[in-house]
Design a protein around this motif. Structure first.
Motif, PDB file in Angstrom:
ATOM      1  N   LYS A   2       8.609   7.469  -0.578  1.00  0.00           N
ATOM      2  CA  LYS A   2       7.447   8.443  -0.615  1.00  0.00           C
ATOM      3  C   LYS A   2       6.349   8.048  -1.544  1.00  0.00           C
ATOM      4  CE  LYS A   2       7.369  13.216  -2.923  1.00  0.00           C
ATOM      5  NZ  LYS A   2       8.353  14.733  -3.767  1.00  0.00           N
ATOM      6  N   GLN A   3       6.719   7.308  -2.500  1.00  0.00           N
ATOM      7  CA  GLN A   3       6.257   6.115  -3.180  1.00  0.00           C
ATOM      8  C   GLN A   3       5.049   5.732  -2.700  1.00  0.00           C
ATOM      9  OE1 GLN A   3       8.973   6.135  -3.014  1.00  0.00           O
ATOM     10  NE2 GLN A   3      10.156   6.953  -5.584  1.00  0.00           N
ATOM     11  N   VAL A   4       5.262   5.267  -1.789  1.00  0.00           N
ATOM     12  CA  VAL A   4       4.219   4.740  -0.673  1.00  0.00           C
ATOM     13  C   VAL A   4       3.136   5.009  -0.270  1.00  0.00           C
ATOM     14  CG1 VAL A   4       3.835   2.945   1.233  1.00  0.00           C
ATOM     15  CG2 VAL A   4       5.580   2.503  -0.489  1.00  0.00           C
ATOM     16  N   ARG A   5       3.485   6.276   0.129  1.00  0.00           N
ATOM     17  CA  ARG A   5       2.708   7.271   0.633  1.00  0.00           C
ATOM     18  C   ARG A   5       1.519   7.994  -0.031  1.00  0.00           C
ATOM     19  NH1 ARG A   5       7.334  10.237   4.196  1.00  0.00           N
ATOM     20  NH2 ARG A   5       6.736   9.025   6.616  1.00  0.00           N
ATOM     21  N   LEU A   6       1.632   8.364  -1.415  1.00  0.00           N
ATOM     22  CA  LEU A   6       1.647   8.915  -2.707  1.00  0.00           C
ATOM     23  C   LEU A   6      -0.048   7.641  -3.421  1.00  0.00           C
ATOM     24  CD1 LEU A   6       3.831  10.674  -4.771  1.00  0.00           C
ATOM     25  CD2 LEU A   6       2.150  11.192  -3.280  1.00  0.00           C
ATOM     26  N   LEU A   7       0.568   6.762  -2.695  1.00  0.00           N
ATOM     27  CA  LEU A   7      -0.154   5.445  -3.069  1.00  0.00           C
ATOM     28  C   LEU A   7      -1.325   5.460  -1.832  1.00  0.00           C
ATOM     29  CD1 LEU A   7       1.964   2.194  -5.040  1.00  0.00           C
ATOM     30  CD2 LEU A   7      -0.180   3.898  -5.724  1.00  0.00           C
ATOM     31  N   LEU A   8      -1.046   5.579  -0.994  1.00  0.00           N
ATOM     32  CA  LEU A   8      -2.239   5.741   0.282  1.00  0.00           C
ATOM     33  C   LEU A   8      -3.221   6.355   0.325  1.00  0.00           C
ATOM     34  CD1 LEU A   8       0.613   4.506   2.668  1.00  0.00           C
ATOM     35  CD2 LEU A   8      -1.193   2.563   1.881  1.00  0.00           C
ATOM     36  N   ALA A   9      -2.270   7.667  -0.426  1.00  0.00           N
ATOM     37  CA  ALA A   9      -3.484   9.044  -0.325  1.00  0.00           C
ATOM     38  C   ALA A   9      -4.710   8.281  -1.174  1.00  0.00           C
ATOM     39  CB  ALA A   9      -2.761   9.895  -0.193  1.00  0.00           C
ATOM     40  N   VAL A  10      -4.610   7.791  -2.287  1.00  0.00           N
ATOM     41  CA  VAL A  10      -5.135   7.511  -3.605  1.00  0.00           C
ATOM     42  C   VAL A  10      -5.960   6.114  -3.041  1.00  0.00           C
ATOM     43  CG1 VAL A  10      -5.645   6.744  -5.709  1.00  0.00           C
ATOM     44  CG2 VAL A  10      -3.607   7.655  -4.932  1.00  0.00           C
ATOM     45  N   GLU A  11      -7.470   7.114  -2.877  1.00  0.00           N
ATOM     46  CA  GLU A  11      -8.619   5.981  -2.801  1.00  0.00           C
ATOM     47  C   GLU A  11      -8.902   4.222  -3.168  1.00  0.00           C
ATOM     48  OE1 GLU A  11     -12.326   7.713  -1.482  1.00  0.00           O
ATOM     49  OE2 GLU A  11     -11.474   9.905  -1.027  1.00  0.00           O
ATOM     50  N   ALA A  12      -8.903   4.845  -4.480  1.00  0.00           N
ATOM     51  CA  ALA A  12      -8.554   3.992  -5.131  1.00  0.00           C
ATOM     52  C   ALA A  12      -7.909   2.354  -5.367  1.00  0.00           C
ATOM     53  CB  ALA A  12      -8.639   4.117  -7.097  1.00  0.00           C
ATOM     54  N   VAL A  13      -6.933   2.701  -4.628  1.00  0.00           N
ATOM     55  CA  VAL A  13      -5.561   1.814  -3.680  1.00  0.00           C
ATOM     56  C   VAL A  13      -6.629   0.721  -3.275  1.00  0.00           C
ATOM     57  CG1 VAL A  13      -3.124   1.537  -3.353  1.00  0.00           C
ATOM     58  CG2 VAL A  13      -3.925   3.214  -4.479  1.00  0.00           C
ATOM     59  N   ASP A  14      -6.338  -0.594  -3.521  1.00  0.00           N
ATOM     60  CA  ASP A  14      -6.372  -1.454  -2.300  1.00  0.00           C
ATOM     61  C   ASP A  14      -5.718  -1.788  -1.238  1.00  0.00           C
ATOM     62  OD1 ASP A  14      -7.499  -3.546  -0.656  1.00  0.00           O
ATOM     63  OD2 ASP A  14      -8.576  -4.999  -3.036  1.00  0.00           O
ATOM     64  N   THR A  15      -5.290  -1.497  -0.271  1.00  0.00           N
ATOM     65  CA  THR A  15      -3.919  -2.155   0.622  1.00  0.00           C
ATOM     66  C   THR A  15      -4.458  -3.401   0.965  1.00  0.00           C
ATOM     67  OG1 THR A  15      -5.097  -0.705   2.684  1.00  0.00           O
ATOM     68  CG2 THR A  15      -3.911   0.184   0.897  1.00  0.00           C
ATOM     69  N   THR A  16      -5.264  -3.790   0.652  1.00  0.00           N
ATOM     70  CA  THR A  16      -5.843  -4.927   1.508  1.00  0.00           C
ATOM     71  C   THR A  16      -5.465  -6.240   0.188  1.00  0.00           C
ATOM     72  OG1 THR A  16      -8.482  -5.291   1.224  1.00  0.00           O
ATOM     73  CG2 THR A  16      -6.967  -4.367   3.534  1.00  0.00           C
ATOM     74  N   SER A  17      -5.032  -5.866  -0.753  1.00  0.00           N
ATOM     75  CA  SER A  17      -5.080  -6.579  -2.452  1.00  0.00           C
ATOM     76  C   SER A  17      -4.458  -7.892  -1.699  1.00  0.00           C
ATOM     77  CB  SER A  17      -4.600  -6.282  -3.356  1.00  0.00           C
ATOM     78  OG  SER A  17      -3.942  -5.739  -3.745  1.00  0.00           O
TER      79      SER A  17
END
Length: 72
Positions: A2-17
């Motif tokens: 659930k926490q991962v889904r919440l993070l992915l919903a935030v535009e400021a999170v860089d999933t390619t970091s």
């Protein structure tokens, strides 16, 4: 999960970091055998499933080396 889904919903999170060894969130999820998180990340635009760390290990190769068949 659930926490991962919440993070992915935030535009400021860089999933390619990357960390200092060029390991991405996808690499770490695969390395830990987290099948559901790997799938979530693979569904995100811009994620490169073939990215490699400083030792040329891809998410696929590290999951295979650690025996995570479901991730592979």
């Amino acid at each position: 999960m659930k926490q991962v889904r919440l993070l992915l919903a935030v535009e400021a999170v860089d999933t390619t970091s990357e960390d200092i060894h060029h390991r991405t969130p996808l690499w770490w999820a695969a390395a830990g055998g987290h099948e559901a998180i790997v799938q979530l990340l693979l569904d995100v635009d811009g994620i490169d499933p073939n990215s490699s760390d400083s030792c040329n290990r891809t998410p696929l190769s590290i999951a295979a080396a650690r025996g995570y068949e479901a991730v592979v």
